[in-house]
Design a protein around this motif. Structure first.
Motif, short mmCIF file in Angstrom:
data_model
loop_
_atom_site.label_atom_id
_atom_site.label_comp_id
_atom_site.label_asym_id
_atom_site.label_seq_id
_atom_site.Cartn_x
_atom_site.Cartn_y
_atom_site.Cartn_z
N PHE A 123 -31.02 25.59 18.67
CA PHE A 123 -31.28 24.19 19.50
C PHE A 123 -30.79 23.23 18.77
O PHE A 123 -31.20 22.41 18.03
N ALA A 124 -29.18 23.09 18.99
CA ALA A 124 -28.56 22.30 18.44
C ALA A 124 -28.28 20.88 19.13
O ALA A 124 -27.49 20.03 18.49
N SER A 125 -29.19 20.69 20.11
CA SER A 125 -29.22 19.21 20.31
C SER A 125 -30.53 18.78 20.91
O SER A 125 -31.50 19.66 21.36
N ALA A 126 -30.88 17.63 20.86
CA ALA A 126 -32.14 16.95 21.46
C ALA A 126 -32.08 15.53 21.27
O ALA A 126 -31.27 14.77 20.70
N THR A 127 -33.11 14.79 21.97
CA THR A 127 -33.39 13.45 21.89
C THR A 127 -34.32 13.39 20.69
O THR A 127 -35.55 13.89 20.78
N VAL A 128 -33.90 12.68 19.98
CA VAL A 128 -34.54 12.31 18.67
C VAL A 128 -35.19 10.98 18.42
O VAL A 128 -34.50 10.02 18.84
N HIS A 129 -35.97 10.60 17.39
CA HIS A 129 -36.65 9.30 17.38
C HIS A 129 -36.85 9.11 15.92
O HIS A 129 -37.88 9.60 15.24
N ASN A 130 -35.74 8.44 15.34
CA ASN A 130 -36.10 8.02 13.85
C ASN A 130 -37.01 6.84 13.59
O ASN A 130 -36.89 6.04 14.23
N VAL A 131 -37.73 6.87 12.77
CA VAL A 131 -38.35 5.70 12.39
C VAL A 131 -37.78 5.01 10.93
O VAL A 131 -37.86 5.69 9.77
N VAL A 132 -37.32 3.93 11.13
CA VAL A 132 -36.66 3.21 10.09
C VAL A 132 -37.50 1.87 9.59
O VAL A 132 -37.79 1.20 10.24
N ALA A 133 -38.00 2.22 8.37
CA ALA A 133 -38.84 0.94 7.69
C ALA A 133 -37.91 0.28 6.65
O ALA A 133 -37.27 1.00 5.59
N ARG A 134 -37.74 -0.86 6.64
CA ARG A 134 -37.31 -1.80 5.64
C ARG A 134 -38.12 -2.54 4.96
O ARG A 134 -38.97 -3.53 5.57
N LEU A 135 -38.35 -2.39 3.72
CA LEU A 135 -39.08 -3.18 2.86
C LEU A 135 -38.38 -4.31 2.39
O LEU A 135 -37.40 -4.36 1.51
N PRO A 136 -38.54 -5.62 2.83
CA PRO A 136 -37.80 -6.84 2.64
C PRO A 136 -37.82 -7.11 0.90
O PRO A 136 -38.91 -7.11 0.43
N GLY A 137 -36.60 -7.59 0.60
CA GLY A 137 -36.60 -7.69 -1.17
C GLY A 137 -36.59 -9.39 -1.15
O GLY A 137 -36.37 -10.11 -0.17
N ARG A 138 -37.08 -9.69 -2.42
CA ARG A 138 -36.98 -11.12 -2.63
C ARG A 138 -35.93 -11.82 -2.74
O ARG A 138 -35.78 -12.82 -2.16
N ASP A 139 -34.62 -11.25 -3.10
CA ASP A 139 -33.31 -11.54 -2.91
C ASP A 139 -32.59 -11.30 -1.75
O ASP A 139 -31.38 -11.41 -1.59
N GLY A 140 -33.43 -10.83 -0.69
CA GLY A 140 -32.70 -10.21 0.57
C GLY A 140 -31.97 -9.18 0.40
O GLY A 140 -32.17 -8.29 -0.70
N PRO A 141 -31.15 -8.62 1.29
CA PRO A 141 -30.45 -7.39 1.28
C PRO A 141 -29.44 -7.49 0.06
O PRO A 141 -28.80 -8.27 -0.45
N ALA A 142 -29.21 -6.05 -0.37
CA ALA A 142 -28.34 -5.82 -1.51
C ALA A 142 -26.71 -6.25 -1.07
O ALA A 142 -26.60 -6.24 0.06
N ALA A 143 -26.01 -6.21 -2.11
CA ALA A 143 -24.47 -6.30 -1.88
C ALA A 143 -23.98 -5.28 -0.89
O ALA A 143 -24.68 -3.98 -1.40
N PRO A 144 -23.05 -5.37 -0.30
CA PRO A 144 -22.55 -4.14 0.32
C PRO A 144 -22.29 -2.89 -0.40
O PRO A 144 -21.54 -2.93 -1.45
N GLY A 145 -22.89 -1.91 -0.18
CA GLY A 145 -22.71 -0.52 -0.81
C GLY A 145 -23.65 -0.26 -2.02
O GLY A 145 -23.76 0.38 -2.89
#
Length: 433
Positions: A123-145
């Protein structure tokens, strides 16, 4: 007449013990006893190495990981099989969204079509639903990478409720979010991906990479299970792994890892979500516990069968890795490739891979010097050395032949065993000679 004198008294000249005979006798007694003690000590350390840290109860400090608290989340996840597309699958996804938000994370659901024919799934294909949880940091997002991505798939196979595979990792990530929040949060945003469709061929991971990319992330930490217990073992890495291996060694109370394991694993027909991330060239680690193999993908993969100690090992490592790498920056997440191995799950030895050949040369030179020294002093004899080496090699070959023969005989007496997963019997301990 000739006189004769009586023979003079002479001291007793009977030979006594040869010099050093007593020392030789002591050596003859102590050598095997010392060898036996070393073997027993090694066996005890080997058994202890297989024991994960003890599970902690709900009375553990709020900022620390508790397997008992994680088990509370697990009961909400692994009630029944929840394969992709099922009603139970929808319920688990909604539970994750609700719980992660209650723990202070910003949650989105990523839905889409995914196709992954390379992994051999029917079954190499399907409709999928990822759950993406972001815990906000005190200083915001990290630098790129420099951001950190933690991954565990939440779908199960149709044949079991998936308490270990992969509910234990999902519940442990929820408990990690709670512990991080309770201890003051994180410096930079931490992203947790509860991926979907892993059992169909890492479909959720493929969707996430295709739509989001990995440029923002310095490392991906994937968490899995291929059994219901045992210590957490880090068995796969991305390129430039030495900084992350260092972090794993420092964060893990009982590090279990061996770079040889990955060389074996990558030659097997096995894949996980981490396969998708590794192909993209991102730095990362893949970890799982693997004891209790016959609960894997089985109806016995239940909350009751899961070893809470293994979940504690999962969570202790997750939490410490996040704290170690939070704000580290990409330079501390990627570097040289390394060779590594643990000593009885207490110390993780590691060094750059460029050291491997020089160390091998030094070892061979030392062995050759020791053999030459022993032969010059007549302590070692070439014929006996070769004989001992031949005995060891012969014993290995003979053991393999005996085991193969016994298994062939077992299959002749019980042909049904051949139909079991990987031809490995349940209660395999009964087959150990």
């Amino acid at each position: 007449m000739t006189a004769t004198s009586a023979p003079a008294n002479t001291p007793d000249t009977a030979p006594g013990p040869a010099p050093g005979a007593a020392a030789a006798r002591r050596t003859a007694v102590l050598a095997p006893l010392t060898g036996l003690a070393v073997v027993l000590l090694t066996a005890v350390l080997g058994v202890l190495a297989q024991a994960p840290p003890a599970a902690r109860g709900t009375d553990a400090p709020a900022g620390e990981f508790s397997a008992a608290r994680a088990a509370g989340y697990l009961t909400g996840i692994a009630r029944a099989p929840h394969p992709v597309g099922s009603t139970e699958h929808t319920r688990v996804r909604e539970y994750l969204v609700r719980t992660a938000r209650e723990l202070g994370a910003e949650v989105t659901v990523q839905s889409g079509e995914a196709v992954q024919p390379e992994m051999g799934s029917p079954f190499a294909s399907a409709t999928v639903h990822n759950v993406v949880a972001r815990l906000p940091g005190r200083d915001g997002p990290a630098a790129p990478g420099g951001a950190l991505l933690l991954v565990a798939h939440y779908d199960s196979v149709p044949t079991g409720p998936g308490a270990a595979d992969n509910g234990a990792a999902v519940a442990s990530l929820l408990e990690t979010l709670r512990a991080l929040k309770a201890s003051g949060g994180v410096r930079h945003d931490v992203v947790v991906l509860f991926s979907d469709g892993e059992e169909l061929g890492a479909l959720g991971a493929e969707l996430f990479v295709r739509e989001h990319g990995l440029d923002a992330f310095g490392a991906v930490l994937n968490w899995e299970a291929r059994g219901s217990g045992g210590p957490l073992m880090m068995f796969e890495t991305g390129e430039g792994n030495l900084p992350l291996v260092d972090a794993f060694a420092g964060a893990n109370p009982r590090p279990v890892a061996n770079s040889l394991a990955y060389e074996v694993y990558r030659r097997l027909p096995n894949d996980s979500d981490f396969t998708v991330f590794r192909r993209e060239g991102v730095a990362g680690l893949n970890s799982a516990f693997i004891d209790g193999f016959h609960d894997y993908h089985a109806r016995s993969d239940t909350v009751a069968r899961l070893d809470r100690d293994s979940m504690q090992h999962h969570g202790d490592t997750m939490l410490a890795m996040v704290r170690s790498l939070d704000g580290a920056g990409p330079d501390r997440m990627r570097g040289d490739n390394g060779v590594y191995f643990d000593l009885f799950a207490r110390v993780l030895v590691r060094y750059p891979v460029v050291w491997a050949l020089p160390l091998a040369g030094i070892t061979l030179a030392a062995l050759a010097g020791l053999l030459a020294w022993g032969m010059r002093r007549s302590v070692l004899r070439p014929g006996r050395v070769l004989g001992a080496a031949g005995t060891v090699c012969g014993a290995l070959v003979a053991a393999g032949a005996v085991v193969h023969g016994l298994w062939t005989l077992t299959l002749a007496l019980a042909p049904g065993l051949a139909a079991l997963p990987l031809a490995e019997p349940y209660d395999g301990g009964w087959f150990v000679a």
